[in-house]
Design an enzyme around this catalytic site. Structure first.
Site, PDB file in Angstrom:
ATOM      1  N   ASP A   1      52.010  11.114  40.414  1.00 30.57           N
ATOM      2  CA  ASP A   1      52.449  12.352  39.778  1.00 30.57           C
ATOM      3  C   ASP A   1      52.486  12.197  38.262  1.00 30.57           C
ATOM      4  OD1 ASP A   1      53.058  14.173  42.019  1.00 30.57           O
ATOM      5  OD2 ASP A   1      54.537  12.658  42.563  1.00 30.57           O
TER       6      ASP A   1
ATOM      7  N   ASP B   1      49.692   5.276  38.750  1.00 31.30           N
ATOM      8  CA  ASP B   1      50.783   6.155  39.144  1.00 31.30           C
ATOM      9  C   ASP B   1      50.141   7.415  39.737  1.00 31.30           C
ATOM     10  OD1 ASP B   1      53.429   7.413  39.136  1.00 31.30           O
ATOM     11  OD2 ASP B   1      52.661   8.553  37.436  1.00 31.30           O
TER      12      ASP B   1
END
Length: 215
Positions: free
Chosen positions: A16, A14
């Site tokens: 953020d 991922d």
């Protein structure tokens, strides 16, 4: 402490909250939008929106009227993401070192890691550039799937891009919605306690839990 070795064919990060701390940027963006949309319940939104595509969150929360083709919505997504970047992003601990190790030990023409993000094609390269990270090959962004996290589609697409079986891939995620997406895709999931409490991460049932990419 027991150390377990896990062998995988691909790594899906991922962005953020896992590689980049976007919390200051998100707080600034929502404060700006609150001025234009006074009905926004920011405490609730901040608790539930992390890891979800901006377009999905803003579609739900802005309650735009007379926008049948979502042109206004897309404009607001770009404005929101501009505010996030303007308000500031920070590289999270361990991210640069881990990516350097992966790049040093892998084939630059056939990397076995990439980023799977709910962010848009407009935001993602700008966000990575702001913390001096390049856009990796085979990245998955919001527009690449019809259904975002917590649906499995983003991580299935990431595994497909790396040409690996999802069950032979590991996901690094900080958001419960992303952890559920990784689990639904059949991947091993490592939950990071960078944006949520340990109990919140545990509730999403990742296979492993760590503080951040340093440990």
């Amino acid at each position: 402490m027991t150390i377990e070795t896990v062998t995988v064919d691909g790594i899906l990060f991922d962005m953020d909250g896992t590689l980049i701390d976007s919390t200051p940027g998100l707080l600034g963006a929502w404060d700006t939008f609150k001025q234009d949309y006074p009905h926004l319940d920011l405490p609730r939104i901040l608790k539930t929106s992390h890891g979800v595509r901006s377009i999905d969150t803003l579609r739900k929360e802005l309650e735009l009227k007379n926008d049948p083709h979502e042109e206004k919505l897309r404009e607001e997504v770009t404005r929101f993401e501009s505010e996030v970047i303007r308000s500031g992003l920070v590289l999270l601990p361990g991210a640069q070192s881990l990516l350097d190790q992966l790049n040093a030990g892998g084939d630059p023409f056939n990397p076995k890691w990439t980023i799977v993000t709910s962010a848009t094609r407009w935001y993602t390269p700008k966000a990575l550039a702001s913390v001096s990270l390049p856009v990796p090959p085979r990245i998955v962004m919001a527009e690449d799937v019809s259904r975002g996290k917590p649906h499995p589609d983003p991580y299935l697409k990431g595994a497909e891009n790396l040409a690996v079986d999802p069950t032979k891939a590991v996901v690094f995620e900080d958001a419960p919605s992303g952890m559920r997406a990784g689990r639904a895709a059949g991947c091993k999931v490592v939950g990071l306690c960078t944006s949520h409490t340990y109990d919140q991460v545990k509730h999403a049932e990742p296979d492993y839990i760590i503080d951040n990419l340093e440990r």
